[in-house]
Design a protein around this motif. Structure first.
Motif: not given
Lengths: 319, 319, 319
Positions: C77-78, C84-94, C97-98
């Motif tokens: 997967g990803w 929580d609340g992270a600005v996901m502009d780094q390595g994590a794609q998902e 909780k989603d």
């Protein structure tokens, strides 16, 4: 020898409304089609990561009573050569045309996920891998997302819009580009546009200049460069990043002004927020928007979209 | 406690012709044995990459109504220690004899793929991993290709030759070495020779000097160092690369004069070209030869070979 | 929306003796529950390697007639964002909780393996990943080993002790720390202590000073720092390494004097040796001890433990 039945494109759908209705019927009666695929097997071939597609496809096959075989190309199998006529004295151990022919001997349906590599537009838009599958497979081919399209996602999106639309109102659907730190394919956006065009909805696309999708895709659709204007009176906001088609595969902007926020959603007709997932929170859209969205319901519909698509193709083989 | 039933070698086949006939019967009636393995489970354990074997084995199990569990050793599980008496304070987390005993608790059949590592001939030819499986498993063991043999491939090859041979003529089968950029095991070649010897065919092996297979394997078989002479009057050309047995694991030649081309095929009795796949096109054989070959039909027979082999072993447990 | 049914802890077991009896009944009649899970699907989600858990869980589901979907997070997967609340502009794609919400749309049970990372005690003991699954899944959650517990292992251990105990004698069970070259979680030890406390046995823990488990776990249990004393009169020796809880995640000792040897076993009441596996031979215990142990029977019981745990949770959904 290759099969004419397939599910790789909106053109493989003879009656979109009937397909949507069948998916909603299955959703109410998830075990109703459990004999449709009995004794049959689907091969699920992944060139790329997958969570929703991987799980929903397997479960969809199970709901139809089909067996599944999952293959992660590369880690499970061999490095594949893609070029015809190659002298294969380098890293690739097997030609893709041999691998496809072989895999299709063991399955009744062959499904494949192969993303764009975003290096060469002509090559990506020629859909070489998907078309190799169509050409060399002896059994029907299903797209689990190809270089330029993601029809199972678009089908799930159409089911979701049909479920969530206000009765008696033709919905205004807005596809908005959103920022993202990595270069992504146009596949989801392309398919979404093509499927909405085939449905009962008004569509507006909004993206920064330089991010227009291919003309063949957007033909007949309004493209609005002012996101705020596009959002006015919208019933559905569908966010998605894609890299530039014009300057192919390039990131021309990561402008956070395009992030979908509650302020932006306030400009709409109380629109529902959609995204295909995975979504980068607080980059593509804010936590608040996502937490009040229908993205999970949308993902749930991937299951019923896949099951109906597989069923339709199975029905064509039986004939 | 270990089971005596197994499928790891030609010696596990009591009547090759009967097995071939059963495979061809299954091919005509693919769902005829679907109750044979009901309630049973096969564990498919991979130390190495696999496409045909992985998919055909899963599908074969499904055709017998068996459940499957696939394990990629290394990526899914733990690093395995192979040496008896080792003080395991380094990288290996589990001893292979414990892993095998445990896996065999959860399955009714245990199948394993473990290639030669081509470093030490004695070690490879002792079949340490396969024999550990036979020794420690509580349930019958199936070889999905071991260090020195690939009996499921050879069984599929025999089915293919039986299907494709001219009636009323004892076929001349030629196994030819072919060039390859990497050092490969002798497993496919060894098993092919052993199975053809057990069948109704004449066999000639042709390879460059220094590439003779083990004497125990080639005993009674003509080895011809002149490929052109070997090809004369042949009905089947079976190409395969292997690294040297004498100078163990070495590549002594990559001479492209040994590549199977249309010119070479013209020397034969209109022979059919066979290869176990994956094949390096324009290295082992030319595109033209492969595109006019029976390699895909041969791969298709992997499915029926696997199903019959599993069935035969299941029948031995039932007794 | 999240389900209250779950199997993540001894507190989810309403009657341990009845569960043990049901597992032993299933062991005698392995196909007796094959209709219990018909039409249902379990998603098996792995953040970490797994052999016993992976195979026994799949086979347990099959014995209940359930379909399975296996997902290796990361490779399949990803990359998941955990904060929580992270600005996901780094390595994590998902966001996790989603991902959890989505996965739970496709399954009837969702099982997860996620080890401690041993960097931050508070974080590990908050069971963030497991609790995210419980919080965000729409369907019941099963622990396949979490940061601080391994209830399916402990359940198998209780079945094994019940099978192997002398009749008419309340067994003395000793959990002994053993040396190991790597820092390991406390999960197996924690659960073993909790489950033995809920059973009909006397428990002594023996470990070097500095290796005491969490007080909440050991409450009411004797901790003996002299391994020889602890072993006296023992009926079961359960060996396991864990890293320090006090100096969290640290290796304070690799003292081979704590290795379980035949000499140590001679101090006991002819005790049976247990270990959850994988075991590092001649580090944690000697070959001789392991080869005369009940570790394989213990591993076999993982299958029946998993099947009964899944069945109990399924029964709660049905209500």
């Amino acid at each position: 020898m290759s099969s004419t039945a397939k599910f790789t494109n909106i053109t493989d759908v003879n009656n979109l409304n009937a397909w949507i209705e069948e998916a909603r019927y299955l959703k109410r009666n998830p075990h109703i089609f459990k004999k449709v695929g009995a004794g049959k097997c689907i091969g699920l071939v992944f060139f790329n990561p997958s969570l929703r597609t991987r799980m929903s496809s397997q479960r969809a096959a199970q709901l139809l009573g089909m067996d599944t075989i999952v293959l992660n190309v590369g880690s499970d199998g061999w490095n594949l050569e893609m070029s015809d006529g190659a002298v294969m004295d380098q890293g690739a151990q097997e030609h893709i045309k041999d691998a496809i022919q072989v895999m299709s001997q063991y399955c009744d349906l062959l499904a494949v996920r192969a993303f764009a590599d975003l290096k060469n537009r002509e090559e990506d838009y020629s859909e070489r891998i998907l078309n190799d599958f169509i050409k060399y497979s002896d059994v029907p081919v299903i797209s689990l997302e190809s270089a330029t399209g993601h029809p199972l996602q678009a089908f799930a999106d159409m089911i979701t819009i049909e479920e969530q639309r206000a009765e008696g109102r033709r919905p205004k659907v807005v596809l908005t580009w959103a920022p993202h730190p990595r270069a992504l394919p146009q596949a989801v956006a392309n398919s979404f546009v093509e499927w909405v065009k085939a449905s009962d909805a008004d569509l507006v696309i909004t993206n920064p200049e330089g991010y227009d999708l291919a003309k063949e895709v957007t033909e007949g659709v309004k493209v609005e460069y002012d996101q705020d204007k596009a959002f006015a009176d919208a019933d559905f906001i569908y966010a998605k990043n894609w890299s530039s088609y014009e300057e192919y595969g390039k990131i021309l902007s990561t402008d956070s002004a395009w992030q979908v926020t509650s302020e932006k959603m306030a400009l709409t007709n109380n629109a529902k927020f959609m995204h295909c997932l995975p979504i980068r929170r607080n980059v593509v859209a804010s936590d608040e928007v996502i937490d009040n969205s229908i993205v999970i319901k949308q993902a749930e519909n991937r299951l019923f979209a896949a099951a109906v698509a597989f069923k339709k193709v199975l029905e064509q083989i039986e004939k």
